[in-house]
Design a protein around this motif. Sequence first.
Motif, short mmCIF file in Angstrom:
data_model
loop_
_atom_site.label_atom_id
_atom_site.label_comp_id
_atom_site.label_asym_id
_atom_site.label_seq_id
_atom_site.Cartn_x
_atom_site.Cartn_y
_atom_site.Cartn_z
N THR A 1 51.78 56.14 39.91
CA THR A 1 51.23 55.62 41.16
C THR A 1 52.35 55.00 41.97
N GLU A 2 52.07 54.76 43.22
CA GLU A 2 53.03 54.06 44.06
C GLU A 2 53.13 52.62 43.57
N PRO A 3 54.34 52.12 43.42
CA PRO A 3 54.48 50.73 42.97
C PRO A 3 53.95 49.75 44.01
N TYR A 4 53.37 48.68 43.51
CA TYR A 4 53.06 47.57 44.40
C TYR A 4 54.38 46.92 44.80
N THR A 5 54.41 46.33 45.97
CA THR A 5 55.58 45.57 46.38
C THR A 5 55.48 44.16 45.82
N LYS A 6 56.58 43.45 45.84
CA LYS A 6 56.57 42.05 45.42
C LYS A 6 55.56 41.27 46.25
N GLU A 7 55.58 41.51 47.56
CA GLU A 7 54.69 40.77 48.45
C GLU A 7 53.23 41.02 48.09
N GLU A 8 52.89 42.26 47.75
CA GLU A 8 51.50 42.57 47.37
C GLU A 8 51.11 41.84 46.08
N LEU A 9 51.99 41.87 45.09
CA LEU A 9 51.64 41.20 43.83
C LEU A 9 51.65 39.69 43.97
N LEU A 10 52.50 39.15 44.82
CA LEU A 10 52.46 37.71 45.09
C LEU A 10 51.14 37.34 45.76
N ALA A 11 50.67 38.19 46.66
CA ALA A 11 49.37 37.95 47.31
C ALA A 11 48.25 38.03 46.28
N TYR A 12 48.37 38.95 45.33
CA TYR A 12 47.35 39.07 44.28
C TYR A 12 47.33 37.83 43.39
N VAL A 13 48.51 37.35 42.99
CA VAL A 13 48.59 36.12 42.20
C VAL A 13 47.91 34.98 42.95
N ASP A 14 48.24 34.84 44.22
CA ASP A 14 47.67 33.74 45.00
C ASP A 14 46.15 33.89 45.13
N HIS A 15 45.69 35.13 45.29
CA HIS A 15 44.24 35.38 45.34
C HIS A 15 43.57 34.93 44.05
N ILE A 16 44.15 35.33 42.91
CA ILE A 16 43.54 34.98 41.62
C ILE A 16 43.55 33.47 41.41
N ILE A 17 44.67 32.82 41.72
CA ILE A 17 44.73 31.36 41.59
C ILE A 17 43.62 30.72 42.42
N GLY A 18 43.39 31.28 43.60
CA GLY A 18 42.38 30.74 44.50
C GLY A 18 40.95 30.91 44.03
N VAL A 19 40.69 31.89 43.16
CA VAL A 19 39.31 32.14 42.70
C VAL A 19 39.09 31.78 41.23
N THR A 20 40.11 31.31 40.54
CA THR A 20 39.99 31.05 39.10
C THR A 20 38.88 30.05 38.78
N GLU A 21 38.90 28.89 39.41
CA GLU A 21 37.91 27.87 39.07
C GLU A 21 36.49 28.33 39.38
N GLU A 22 36.28 28.94 40.55
CA GLU A 22 34.91 29.40 40.88
C GLU A 22 34.48 30.55 39.99
N THR A 23 35.42 31.39 39.57
CA THR A 23 35.07 32.49 38.67
C THR A 23 34.69 31.95 37.30
N LEU A 24 35.50 31.06 36.76
CA LEU A 24 35.20 30.49 35.44
C LEU A 24 33.92 29.64 35.46
N ALA A 25 33.56 29.10 36.61
CA ALA A 25 32.33 28.31 36.70
C ALA A 25 31.09 29.18 36.43
N LYS A 26 31.22 30.48 36.62
CA LYS A 26 30.09 31.41 36.41
C LYS A 26 30.01 31.92 34.98
N VAL A 27 30.99 31.57 34.16
CA VAL A 27 31.08 32.10 32.80
C VAL A 27 30.37 31.18 31.82
#
Length: 178
Positions: free
Chosen positions: A90-116
């Motif tokens: 596949t086409e590699p993700y760029t650093k900027e894309e994966l940094l955005a993904y990390v930030d997205h996950i950090i931003g949803v971690t607490e609300e996601t775990l609250a549903k578990v």
Amino acid sequence: MDHWNEVRAALAGQYYAGFKMLRQCIEVCPDDLWNEAPWPRSFWRIAYHALFYAHFYMQPSHNNVNLWDKQDLEAVALWEDDDENRPRKTEPYTKEELLAYVDHIIGVTEETLAKVDLGSQDSGFPWYPIPKIDHEMLSVRHLQGHVGQLSELLMMRGIDIDWVSTHPSRRLPEKPEA
């Protein structure tokens, strides 16, 4: 606070620490290392694999998953189990894309775990027939294992990252001197 909320907060803190360390790995990765390594074990793909599965497995179940909008399911595999699970080029993700993904996950971690339901005897993922709390701990270990792998690749280039122990809000106050 009941014990499951305390466990949930501790898990969120450990996910946060792993994501922050993975973020550092991505930030400092030299451009020539990003795609280097025998396919499919390139730096970017290991980072994406770690992010994808940590995000995926912190969900309540495989039937209740909220994926990233730029998800490439063809890029998550790191080894070949069989023809069906063969890693695809596949086409590699760029650093900027994966940094955005990390930030997205950090931003949803607490609300996601609250549903578990951490007290459930079902992980929510049939291929992991273990209690959900065990599954979440396994997921944190998986994330940190890949952070260690990427960190070692960086160390071979003389690049080090900082250790992150937990979310800053989880730190205990220092004990007053007697």
